[in-house]
Design a protein around this motif. Sequence first.
Motif, PDB file in Angstrom:
ATOM      1  N   SER A 196       0.839  -1.203   0.000  1.00  0.00           N
ATOM      2  CA  SER A 196       0.000   0.000   0.000  1.00  0.00           C
ATOM      3  C   SER A 196       0.872   1.251   0.000  1.00  0.00           C
ATOM      4  N   GLN A 197       0.251   2.397  -0.155  1.00  0.00           N
ATOM      5  CA  GLN A 197       0.999   3.654  -0.220  1.00  0.00           C
ATOM      6  C   GLN A 197       1.499   4.097   1.155  1.00  0.00           C
ATOM      7  N   GLU A 198       0.587   4.406   2.082  1.00  0.00           N
ATOM      8  CA  GLU A 198       0.991   4.876   3.404  1.00  0.00           C
ATOM      9  C   GLU A 198       0.010   4.379   4.445  1.00  0.00           C
ATOM     10  N   ASN A 199       0.564   3.960   5.565  1.00  0.00           N
ATOM     11  CA  ASN A 199      -0.237   3.412   6.644  1.00  0.00           C
ATOM     12  C   ASN A 199       0.491   3.703   7.947  1.00  0.00           C
ATOM     13  N   CYS A 200      -0.216   4.296   8.919  1.00  0.00           N
ATOM     14  CA  CYS A 200       0.397   4.619  10.210  1.00  0.00           C
ATOM     15  C   CYS A 200      -0.364   3.938  11.339  1.00  0.00           C
ATOM     16  N   SER A 201       0.326   3.771  12.457  1.00  0.00           N
ATOM     17  CA  SER A 201      -0.273   3.106  13.616  1.00  0.00           C
ATOM     18  C   SER A 201      -1.379   3.966  14.214  1.00  0.00           C
ATOM     19  N   SER A 202      -2.354   3.287  14.811  1.00  0.00           N
ATOM     20  CA  SER A 202      -3.454   3.979  15.479  1.00  0.00           C
ATOM     21  C   SER A 202      -3.236   3.892  16.986  1.00  0.00           C
ATOM     22  N   LEU A 203      -3.641   4.928  17.692  1.00  0.00           N
ATOM     23  CA  LEU A 203      -3.437   5.012  19.129  1.00  0.00           C
ATOM     24  C   LEU A 203      -4.766   4.868  19.860  1.00  0.00           C
ATOM     25  N   THR A 204      -4.769   4.025  20.878  1.00  0.00           N
ATOM     26  CA  THR A 204      -5.907   3.918  21.788  1.00  0.00           C
ATOM     27  C   THR A 204      -5.368   3.981  23.209  1.00  0.00           C
ATOM     28  N   TYR A 205      -6.256   4.237  24.148  1.00  0.00           N
ATOM     29  CA  TYR A 205      -5.857   4.344  25.540  1.00  0.00           C
ATOM     30  C   TYR A 205      -6.664   3.349  26.362  1.00  0.00           C
ATOM     31  N   ASP A 206      -5.964   2.572  27.174  1.00  0.00           N
ATOM     32  CA  ASP A 206      -6.604   1.609  28.069  1.00  0.00           C
ATOM     33  C   ASP A 206      -6.647   2.235  29.455  1.00  0.00           C
ATOM     34  N   ALA A 207      -7.821   2.723  29.859  1.00  0.00           N
ATOM     35  CA  ALA A 207      -7.964   3.425  31.136  1.00  0.00           C
ATOM     36  C   ALA A 207      -7.737   2.499  32.326  1.00  0.00           C
ATOM     37  N   THR A 208      -8.048   1.219  32.180  1.00  0.00           N
ATOM     38  CA  THR A 208      -7.879   0.271  33.279  1.00  0.00           C
ATOM     39  C   THR A 208      -6.414   0.130  33.675  1.00  0.00           C
ATOM     40  N   SER A 209      -5.544  -0.085  32.697  1.00  0.00           N
ATOM     41  CA  SER A 209      -4.113  -0.240  32.989  1.00  0.00           C
ATOM     42  C   SER A 209      -3.339   1.063  32.813  1.00  0.00           C
ATOM     43  N   LYS A 210      -4.051   2.134  32.432  1.00  0.00           N
ATOM     44  CA  LYS A 210      -3.451   3.446  32.180  1.00  0.00           C
ATOM     45  C   LYS A 210      -2.290   3.329  31.199  1.00  0.00           C
ATOM     46  N   SER A 211      -2.573   2.665  30.082  1.00  0.00           N
ATOM     47  CA  SER A 211      -1.545   2.406  29.075  1.00  0.00           C
ATOM     48  C   SER A 211      -1.973   2.910  27.709  1.00  0.00           C
ATOM     49  N   ASN A 212      -0.987   3.336  26.945  1.00  0.00           N
ATOM     50  CA  ASN A 212      -1.169   3.659  25.536  1.00  0.00           C
ATOM     51  C   ASN A 212      -1.002   2.373  24.738  1.00  0.00           C
ATOM     52  N   ILE A 213      -1.816   2.202  23.725  1.00  0.00           N
ATOM     53  CA  ILE A 213      -1.726   1.023  22.861  1.00  0.00           C
ATOM     54  C   ILE A 213      -1.666   1.515  21.418  1.00  0.00           C
ATOM     55  N   LYS A 214      -0.619   1.083  20.704  1.00  0.00           N
ATOM     56  CA  LYS A 214      -0.491   1.430  19.287  1.00  0.00           C
ATOM     57  C   LYS A 214      -0.532   0.146  18.484  1.00  0.00           C
ATOM     58  N   ILE A 215      -1.324   0.171  17.416  1.00  0.00           N
ATOM     59  CA  ILE A 215      -1.486  -0.995  16.551  1.00  0.00           C
ATOM     60  C   ILE A 215      -1.282  -0.553  15.105  1.00  0.00           C
ATOM     61  N   ILE A 216      -0.484  -1.329  14.394  1.00  0.00           N
ATOM     62  CA  ILE A 216      -0.335  -1.102  12.957  1.00  0.00           C
ATOM     63  C   ILE A 216      -0.468  -2.453  12.254  1.00  0.00           C
ATOM     64  N   THR A 217      -1.235  -2.467  11.186  1.00  0.00           N
ATOM     65  CA  THR A 217      -1.424  -3.663  10.368  1.00  0.00           C
ATOM     66  C   THR A 217      -1.094  -3.302   8.930  1.00  0.00           C
ATOM     67  N   ASN A 218      -0.320  -4.146   8.281  1.00  0.00           N
ATOM     68  CA  ASN A 218       0.081  -3.857   6.909  1.00  0.00           C
ATOM     69  C   ASN A 218       0.321  -5.161   6.160  1.00  0.00           C
ATOM     70  N   TYR A 219       0.261  -5.098   4.835  1.00  0.00           N
ATOM     71  CA  TYR A 219       0.509  -6.275   3.997  1.00  0.00           C
ATOM     72  C   TYR A 219       1.704  -6.033   3.090  1.00  0.00           C
ATOM     73  N   PHE A 220       2.500  -7.088   2.906  1.00  0.00           N
ATOM     74  CA  PHE A 220       3.713  -7.031   2.101  1.00  0.00           C
ATOM     75  C   PHE A 220       3.645  -8.103   1.024  1.00  0.00           C
ATOM     76  N   LEU A 221       4.088  -7.736  -0.170  1.00  0.00           N
ATOM     77  CA  LEU A 221       4.048  -8.635  -1.326  1.00  0.00           C
ATOM     78  C   LEU A 221       5.346  -9.434  -1.437  1.00  0.00           C
ATOM     79  N   PHE A 222       5.195 -10.694  -1.798  1.00  0.00           N
ATOM     80  CA  PHE A 222       6.347 -11.541  -2.075  1.00  0.00           C
ATOM     81  C   PHE A 222       6.843 -11.217  -3.479  1.00  0.00           C
ATOM     82  N   VAL A 223       8.147 -11.242  -3.655  1.00  0.00           N
ATOM     83  CA  VAL A 223       8.712 -11.130  -4.998  1.00  0.00           C
ATOM     84  C   VAL A 223       9.215 -12.512  -5.392  1.00  0.00           C
ATOM     85  N   LYS A 224       9.355 -12.762  -6.679  1.00  0.00           N
ATOM     86  CA  LYS A 224       9.688 -14.109  -7.149  1.00  0.00           C
ATOM     87  C   LYS A 224      11.080 -14.564  -6.729  1.00  0.00           C
ATOM     88  N   ASP A 225      12.008 -13.612  -6.547  1.00  0.00           N
ATOM     89  CA  ASP A 225      13.369 -13.980  -6.155  1.00  0.00           C
ATOM     90  C   ASP A 225      13.355 -14.669  -4.789  1.00  0.00           C
TER      91      ASP A 225
END
Length: 190
Positions: free
Chosen positions: A108-137
């Motif tokens: 894909s062109q551009e993809n950045c991580s998303s931020l959420t906050y877990d109030a129970t543990s008072k933690s920041n959570i960042k998640i990024i998901t992306n796909y990568f193509l195999f080349v024949k080599d």
Amino acid sequence: MKNYILVLFLLITTFSFAQKKDCKIDFEEKTDSTYIKKTSEVLIHERVFGNNKEMIFFSLLNSEGVPMLGLQQIQKSTEFIPALCFDKNSKIIFQLENGKFVTLVNSSQENCSSLTYDATSKSNIKIITNYFLFVKDNYEDLKKYPISIMRIIYVADKKDIALKNKMTSELLKDTSAPSSYFIDYLHCIE
């Protein structure tokens, strides 16, 4: 002599098939015009250090005959976590145990991580998901040789990870074999 060769051939064939793991398919859709098949996520890397936790999962996807590697990275910390982004120049490079390198390119062109906050543990959570193509080599080498090192190249950073032969997760209490991921699962999407 022929019997010995036949027995040897059967043992090698049985051993080869015994190494491949069962396919855990997360999603599959086949219609007249589309075909998509995705395997379940497998934990490849985990790092727990104090209040900082990081996990990287792999999945495989076949979309219209094009194989792709899905990467999901989850970071959790009570401190600030900088954003991670992928762009058209991002890639994953694997060094195999036979010394060869295999490069997967961003799908894909551009993809950045998303931020959420877990109030129970008072933690920041960042998640990024992306796909990568195999080349024949060296695609076939992924099915034969374990991975020793993985390099993930982001927009403004890179990460080198030595993959283990066997890993037991502290967080998920699960066991996986990261270095032989492609040997075990690439057949699932072919």
